[in-house]
Design a protein around this motif. Structure first.
Motif, PDB file in Angstrom:
ATOM      1  N   CYS A  55       1.036  -0.932  -0.533  1.00 17.06           N
ATOM      2  CA  CYS A  55      -0.593   0.540  -0.273  1.00 17.06           C
ATOM      3  C   CYS A  55       0.623   1.265  -0.250  1.00 17.06           C
ATOM      4  CB  CYS A  55      -0.752   0.279   1.040  1.00 17.06           C
ATOM      5  SG  CYS A  55      -1.961   1.761   1.750  1.00 17.06           S
TER       6      CYS A  55
ATOM      7  N   LEU B  91      -9.404   8.004  -9.350  1.00 21.46           N
ATOM      8  CA  LEU B  91      -8.820   6.967  -8.916  1.00 21.46           C
ATOM      9  C   LEU B  91      -9.135   5.921  -8.777  1.00 21.46           C
ATOM     10  CD1 LEU B  91      -7.051   9.554  -6.931  1.00 21.46           C
ATOM     11  CD2 LEU B  91      -6.098   8.828  -8.867  1.00 21.46           C
TER      12      LEU B  91
ATOM     13  N   ALA C 215      -6.226  -3.269  -8.420  1.00 18.87           N
ATOM     14  CA  ALA C 215      -5.926  -2.566  -6.953  1.00 18.87           C
ATOM     15  C   ALA C 215      -7.483  -2.094  -6.515  1.00 18.87           C
ATOM     16  CB  ALA C 215      -5.017  -1.121  -7.568  1.00 18.87           C
TER      17      ALA C 215
ATOM     18  N   ALA D  16      -0.470   8.175  -8.779  1.00 15.09           N
ATOM     19  CA  ALA D  16      -0.826   6.780  -8.400  1.00 15.09           C
ATOM     20  C   ALA D  16      -1.234   5.744  -9.971  1.00 15.09           C
ATOM     21  CB  ALA D  16      -2.692   6.832  -8.684  1.00 15.09           C
TER      22      ALA D  16
ATOM     23  N   HIS E  96      -6.431  -2.034 -12.359  1.00 21.74           N
ATOM     24  CA  HIS E  96      -5.463  -2.974 -11.896  1.00 21.74           C
ATOM     25  C   HIS E  96      -5.804  -3.294 -10.649  1.00 21.74           C
ATOM     26  CE1 HIS E  96      -2.351  -0.250 -14.155  1.00 21.74           C
ATOM     27  NE2 HIS E  96      -3.182   0.845 -14.740  1.00 21.74           N
TER      28      HIS E  96
ATOM     29  N   THR F 259      -1.052  -2.651  -4.696  1.00 17.72           N
ATOM     30  CA  THR F 259      -2.122  -2.823  -5.032  1.00 17.72           C
ATOM     31  C   THR F 259      -3.241  -2.107  -4.005  1.00 17.72           C
ATOM     32  OG1 THR F 259      -1.875  -5.342  -4.278  1.00 17.72           O
ATOM     33  CG2 THR F 259      -1.370  -4.500  -5.806  1.00 17.72           C
ATOM     34  N   GLU F 260      -3.260  -1.000  -3.145  1.00 23.89           N
ATOM     35  CA  GLU F 260      -4.228  -0.476  -2.154  1.00 23.89           C
ATOM     36  C   GLU F 260      -2.812   0.550  -2.453  1.00 23.89           C
ATOM     37  OE1 GLU F 260      -4.279  -2.507   1.603  1.00 23.89           O
ATOM     38  OE2 GLU F 260      -4.948  -4.530   0.887  1.00 23.89           O
ATOM     39  N   LEU F 261      -4.368   2.342  -1.904  1.00 22.55           N
ATOM     40  CA  LEU F 261      -3.763   3.420  -2.030  1.00 22.55           C
ATOM     41  C   LEU F 261      -4.503   4.465  -1.246  1.00 22.55           C
ATOM     42  CD1 LEU F 261      -3.594   4.560  -6.390  1.00 22.55           C
ATOM     43  CD2 LEU F 261      -2.109   2.919  -4.713  1.00 22.55           C
TER      44      LEU F 261
ATOM     45  N   LEU G  81       0.854   2.693  -8.790  1.00 19.16           N
ATOM     46  CA  LEU G  81       0.133   1.354  -9.516  1.00 19.16           C
ATOM     47  C   LEU G  81       0.989   0.173 -10.164  1.00 19.16           C
ATOM     48  CD1 LEU G  81      -3.603   2.012 -10.699  1.00 19.16           C
ATOM     49  CD2 LEU G  81      -2.883   0.467  -8.521  1.00 19.16           C
TER      50      LEU G  81
ATOM     51  N   LEU H 299      -9.063   1.493  -3.594  1.00 17.69           N
ATOM     52  CA  LEU H 299      -8.591   2.850  -3.066  1.00 17.69           C
ATOM     53  C   LEU H 299      -9.330   2.937  -2.087  1.00 17.69           C
ATOM     54  CD1 LEU H 299      -7.524   5.791  -4.313  1.00 17.69           C
ATOM     55  CD2 LEU H 299      -9.979   5.642  -5.129  1.00 17.69           C
TER      56      LEU H 299
ATOM     57  N   CYS I 213      -7.747   2.744 -10.174  1.00 16.11           N
ATOM     58  CA  CYS I 213      -7.508   1.043  -9.045  1.00 16.11           C
ATOM     59  C   CYS I 213      -7.982   0.029  -9.568  1.00 16.11           C
ATOM     60  CB  CYS I 213      -7.750   1.306  -7.830  1.00 16.11           C
ATOM     61  SG  CYS I 213      -6.732   2.830  -6.836  1.00 16.11           S
ATOM     62  N   HIS I 214      -9.101   0.298  -9.757  1.00 16.69           N
ATOM     63  CA  HIS I 214     -10.215  -0.957 -10.353  1.00 16.69           C
ATOM     64  C   HIS I 214      -9.971  -1.829 -11.420  1.00 16.69           C
ATOM     65  CE1 HIS I 214     -13.512   0.482  -7.308  1.00 16.69           C
ATOM     66  NE2 HIS I 214     -12.034   0.058  -6.296  1.00 16.69           N
TER      67      HIS I 214
END
Length: 222
Positions: free
Chosen positions: A58, A112, A121, A77, A119, A86-88, A81, A123, A116-117
């Motif tokens: 993260c 964002l 990941a 971001a 990838h 995998t966590e922001l 990534l 948020l 993230c989604h």
């Protein structure tokens, strides 16, 4: 679920070193923490250290003040990534919130979250409850829901105070059950962490993680 499995093992001090980040990763793998949370410049290092352990990396975006432009946060971001996060954990623009620019904040969160989604990941959106009124906390929580974030996070740990049980109880009351909560900032004892979990926190962010767990870390309520 054990308490360790709820904890983001965190080191975000400006004077942290590579050696300390490596030790953080070793501790996370040994104790089964939910993730390590490291400065953006150490994401690639942490990703390499944790390869094959199952512990996610993260990092923070727009941290700790939140008023970087949306374009800067988006680029930050993207880089995180790419480096393996995998966590922001992204700080909202608190100034914009207090200036009545809710649409701007919602759009930023949504952009964002979409990134993230794509990838796979997560948020987490930091709303910094210490700087908000109760009405503003409710507004910010609603913007996180509308923006399709995965978590609402209480605090950066850099404001006048961190998470409180009252913060988490309020968020749990106004958020849908599908929206998770991360409590962070000033959580220094196991008792404090368990109280926040009991209030509704799904994750705990702490730089004092080892003091929160025991050698026989008992499961917490689901």
């Amino acid at each position: 679920m054990t308490l360790a499995a709820r904890i983001d093992h965190t080191l975000l001090r400006p004077d942290c070193t590579e050696t300390q980040i490596i030790r953080l990763c070793e501790e996370a793998a040994a104790h089964g923490f939910a993730s390590v949370c490291v400065p953006p410049c150490y994401v690639a290092l942490a990703t390499g250290q944790l390869a094959g352990t199952g512990v996610p990396v993260c990092t923070v975006i727009g941290f700790p003040l939140g008023y970087a432009t949306s374009a800067v946060k988006f680029k930050e971001a993207e880089v995180a990534l790419y480096d393996g996060a995998t966590e922001l954990d992204m700080v909202i623009n608190i100034s914009a919130l207090k200036s009545g620019k809710a649409d701007t904040i919602q759009a930023e969160i949504l952009d964002l979250a979409d990134l993230c989604h794509v990838h796979q990941a997560l948020l987490k959106v930091i709303i910094e409850t210490a700087l908000l009124t109760e009405e503003e906390v409710v507004l910010a929580a609603g913007l996180c829901v509308a923006g399709e974030a995965d978590f609402v996070k209480t605090s950066t740990g850099f404001a006048s105070r961190g998470a409180s049980v009252a913060d988490v109880e309020l968020l749990r009351r106004v958020l849908p059950a599908t929206m998770r909560i991360k409590a962070a900032g000033g959580i220094r004892t196991r008792e404090a962490a368990l109280a926040l979990v009991a209030a509704g926190a799904d994750r705990i962010g702490s730089s004092n993680s080892l003091a929160l767990i025991t050698s026989t870390d008992e499961p917490t309520a689901a």
